[in-house]
Design an enzyme around this catalytic site. Sequence first.
Site, PDB file in Angstrom:
ATOM      1  N   HIS A  44     -16.479 -25.515  19.331  1.00 52.53           N
ATOM      2  CA  HIS A  44     -16.882 -26.896  19.027  1.00 52.53           C
ATOM      3  C   HIS A  44     -18.043 -26.984  18.049  1.00 52.53           C
ATOM      4  O   HIS A  44     -18.460 -28.061  17.683  1.00 52.53           O
ATOM      5  CB  HIS A  44     -17.309 -27.600  20.315  1.00 52.53           C
TER       6      HIS A  44
HETATM    7  C1  UD1 Z   1     -23.837 -31.311  20.914  1.00 50.60           C
HETATM    8  C2  UD1 Z   1     -25.006 -30.430  20.518  1.00 50.60           C
HETATM    9  C3  UD1 Z   1     -24.582 -28.958  20.569  1.00 50.60           C
HETATM   10  C4  UD1 Z   1     -24.008 -28.616  21.935  1.00 50.60           C
HETATM   11  C5  UD1 Z   1     -22.886 -29.589  22.299  1.00 50.60           C
HETATM   12  C6  UD1 Z   1     -22.446 -29.329  23.709  1.00 50.60           C
HETATM   13  C7  UD1 Z   1     -26.588 -31.343  18.840  1.00 50.60           C
HETATM   14  C8  UD1 Z   1     -27.017 -31.283  17.447  1.00 50.60           C
HETATM   15  N1  UD1 Z   1     -25.439 -30.692  19.136  1.00 50.60           N
HETATM   16  O1  UD1 Z   1     -22.809 -31.137  19.960  1.00 50.60           O
HETATM   17  O2  UD1 Z   1     -25.708 -28.140  20.342  1.00 50.60           O
HETATM   18  O3  UD1 Z   1     -23.492 -27.308  21.887  1.00 50.60           O
HETATM   19  O4  UD1 Z   1     -23.392 -30.948  22.215  1.00 50.60           O
HETATM   20  O5  UD1 Z   1     -21.141 -29.750  23.914  1.00 50.60           O
HETATM   21  O6  UD1 Z   1     -27.239 -31.944  19.668  1.00 50.60           O
HETATM   22  N2  UD1 Z   1     -17.924 -37.194  21.417  1.00 50.60           N
HETATM   23  C9  UD1 Z   1     -17.080 -37.832  22.303  1.00 50.60           C
HETATM   24  N3  UD1 Z   1     -17.542 -38.054  23.572  1.00 50.60           N
HETATM   25  C10 UD1 Z   1     -18.774 -37.690  23.983  1.00 50.60           C
HETATM   26  C11 UD1 Z   1     -19.617 -37.052  23.061  1.00 50.60           C
HETATM   27  C12 UD1 Z   1     -19.170 -36.804  21.781  1.00 50.60           C
HETATM   28  O7  UD1 Z   1     -15.946 -38.189  21.981  1.00 50.60           O
HETATM   29  O8  UD1 Z   1     -19.110 -37.901  25.146  1.00 50.60           O
HETATM   30  C13 UD1 Z   1     -17.425 -36.906  20.023  1.00 50.60           C
HETATM   31  C14 UD1 Z   1     -17.842 -37.964  19.019  1.00 50.60           C
HETATM   32  O9  UD1 Z   1     -16.806 -38.080  18.097  1.00 50.60           O
HETATM   33  C15 UD1 Z   1     -19.047 -37.320  18.349  1.00 50.60           C
HETATM   34  C16 UD1 Z   1     -18.718 -35.833  18.389  1.00 50.60           C
HETATM   35  O10 UD1 Z   1     -18.003 -35.653  19.610  1.00 50.60           O
HETATM   36  O11 UD1 Z   1     -19.244 -37.783  17.053  1.00 50.60           O
HETATM   37  C17 UD1 Z   1     -19.934 -34.947  18.378  1.00 50.60           C
HETATM   38  O12 UD1 Z   1     -20.862 -35.284  19.414  1.00 50.60           O
HETATM   39  P1  UD1 Z   1     -22.428 -34.881  19.288  1.00 50.60           P
HETATM   40  O13 UD1 Z   1     -23.111 -35.136  20.580  1.00 50.60           O
HETATM   41  O14 UD1 Z   1     -23.022 -35.494  18.071  1.00 50.60           O
HETATM   42  O15 UD1 Z   1     -22.389 -33.356  19.017  1.00 50.60           O
HETATM   43  P2  UD1 Z   1     -21.639 -32.184  19.799  1.00 50.60           P
HETATM   44  O16 UD1 Z   1     -20.669 -31.560  18.849  1.00 50.60           O
HETATM   45  O17 UD1 Z   1     -21.131 -32.681  21.101  1.00 50.60           O
HETATM   46  N1  UDP Z   2     -17.713 -26.255  30.186  1.00 47.89           N
HETATM   47  C1  UDP Z   2     -17.042 -27.077  31.112  1.00 47.89           C
HETATM   48  N2  UDP Z   2     -15.801 -27.542  30.780  1.00 47.89           N
HETATM   49  C2  UDP Z   2     -15.182 -27.246  29.609  1.00 47.89           C
HETATM   50  C3  UDP Z   2     -15.868 -26.412  28.678  1.00 47.89           C
HETATM   51  C4  UDP Z   2     -17.128 -25.932  29.008  1.00 47.89           C
HETATM   52  O1  UDP Z   2     -17.579 -27.364  32.183  1.00 47.89           O
HETATM   53  O2  UDP Z   2     -14.062 -27.707  29.388  1.00 47.89           O
HETATM   54  C5  UDP Z   2     -19.087 -25.795  30.510  1.00 47.89           C
HETATM   55  C6  UDP Z   2     -19.283 -24.302  30.491  1.00 47.89           C
HETATM   56  O3  UDP Z   2     -19.067 -23.761  31.776  1.00 47.89           O
HETATM   57  C7  UDP Z   2     -20.735 -24.153  30.064  1.00 47.89           C
HETATM   58  C8  UDP Z   2     -21.006 -25.382  29.248  1.00 47.89           C
HETATM   59  O4  UDP Z   2     -19.935 -26.283  29.506  1.00 47.89           O
HETATM   60  O5  UDP Z   2     -21.617 -24.159  31.179  1.00 47.89           O
HETATM   61  C9  UDP Z   2     -21.082 -25.042  27.790  1.00 47.89           C
HETATM   62  O6  UDP Z   2     -21.194 -26.216  27.065  1.00 47.89           O
HETATM   63  P1  UDP Z   2     -20.851 -26.316  25.525  1.00 47.89           P
HETATM   64  O7  UDP Z   2     -19.951 -25.206  25.138  1.00 47.89           O
HETATM   65  O8  UDP Z   2     -20.413 -27.701  25.293  1.00 47.89           O
HETATM   66  O9  UDP Z   2     -22.293 -26.189  24.841  1.00 47.89           O
HETATM   67  P2  UDP Z   2     -23.204 -24.949  24.387  1.00 47.89           P
HETATM   68  O10 UDP Z   2     -23.394 -24.056  25.562  1.00 47.89           O
HETATM   69  O11 UDP Z   2     -22.525 -24.289  23.247  1.00 47.89           O
HETATM   70  O12 UDP Z   2     -24.450 -25.617  23.950  1.00 47.89           O
END
Ligand code: UD1
Ligand code: UDP
Length: 359
Positions: free
Chosen positions: A204
């Site tokens: 992601h």
């Molecule tokens: C964010 C964090 C990343 C983390 C990830 C965990 C930053 C810069 N990035 O990335 O470090 O690894 O969360 O998963 O803070 N969206 C939805 N539903 C939601 C949230 C997001 O549909 O509940 C979609 C939206 O289209 C949004 C995109 O995901 O634009 C990205 O969401 P955003 O929170 O900006 O960044 P992540 O890629 O989730």
């Molecule tokens: N995770 C979850 N469901 C999913 C994918 C990931 O519960 O479908 C959990 C996973 O066990 C881990 C956390 O989400 O604890 C990782 O989050 P993510 O990969 O979004 O963020 P990152 O760790 O890269 O910041």
Amino acid sequence: MKIAIILGTRPEIIKMSPIIRECKKRGLDYFVIHTGQHYSYNLDRIFFQELKLPQPRYNLNVGSGSHAEETGKMLIKIENVLVKEKPNITLVQGDTNTVLAGALVASKLHIKIGHVEAGLRSYDRKMPEEINRVLTDHISDYLFAPTKYAESTLLGEGISKEKIFVTGNTIVDAVNQNLELAKKMNILNKLNLKKKGYFLVTAHRQENVDVKERLSNVLKGLDLVHREFGLPLVYPIHPRTKKRIREFRLKVPNCVRLIEPVGFLEFLQLEANAKLVLTDSGGVEEETCILRVPCVTLRDSIDRPETLDVGSNFLAGVNPEKILDGVKNMITKRKWVNPFGDGKSGKRIIDIVCQENSE
Ligand code: UD1
Ligand code: UDP
């Protein structure tokens, strides 16, 4: 003493859960601010339900946007709450926009900051997370480093030793607290998967999925892995990635089973029983190391070098051939020592917070 806990995304809810449980158990005066950076049910509320966490006192409903939009809205809304609540210390976890916003507001209001999971570095300043964690570390009063390695990184940046506490990573606590429950989940049956009979995938990260060629390479790599090993690949897909696959009109190979993101318990069951995990998630790199499941990391840089040192992880990048090499290299490996601590990090962190802030 009053503690503010700020969180906003899936991994922060999971990794803060042992700290919230500890505050609750000790009857401390604490409250939770949820920025609303994540808001979809399966990236947010499911974790409060599964982990039996109290509802946040504040939900700022910031939602998605550009980095400036997300961070800017959070700054304004978090400031309102902290001015009203006047906590003595604010705890943030990790490296998201929520973390930077929370820390920045607290520092300007002269409220102490505790950074959980301090000292991680990829040395790639193009990653938004790298900027967030470097800035947060340098304005924090208590740096809870998960490992000695993270501590040495902070010392190398001139941060004084008195501020740094090596506590382990709270993800070990979260895994230990939930593994038994995870074993009772039914996701393997539901997806018709056999133990060790599938690969698990998550990807992601902005630098991978927002670039068409890189995302396309990840998908090609997964196809190569299937051709070599003949096993299905299960991929709970993050909404960011889903959106990009559609936008770039990429074809997902038939061997890849896309499913909606699952809760922590189902995810732990999928992880623990996978033949191997391919990921660009920091949390997943840690969990596979803890669960003794081999991991191939789809990134060019690493902020969890401990996993390479102990041999649980292979840094492959996104070149398809290199991804396959990584899988071939790791597939039979399973024996290593968990470098992320003993599962008592939440307790240790709250001990330090209480000690340091007792009148
Ligand atoms: C964010 C964090 C990343 C983390 C990830 C965990 C930053 C810069 N990035 O990335 O470090 O690894 O969360 O998963 O803070 N969206 C939805 N539903 C939601 C949230 C997001 O549909 O509940 C979609 C939206 O289209 C949004 C995109 O995901 O634009 C990205 O969401 P955003 O929170 O900006 O960044 P992540 O890629 O989730
Ligand atoms: N995770 C979850 N469901 C999913 C994918 C990931 O519960 O479908 C959990 C996973 O066990 C881990 C956390 O989400 O604890 C990782 O989050 P993510 O990969 O979004 O963020 P990152 O760790 O890269 O910041």
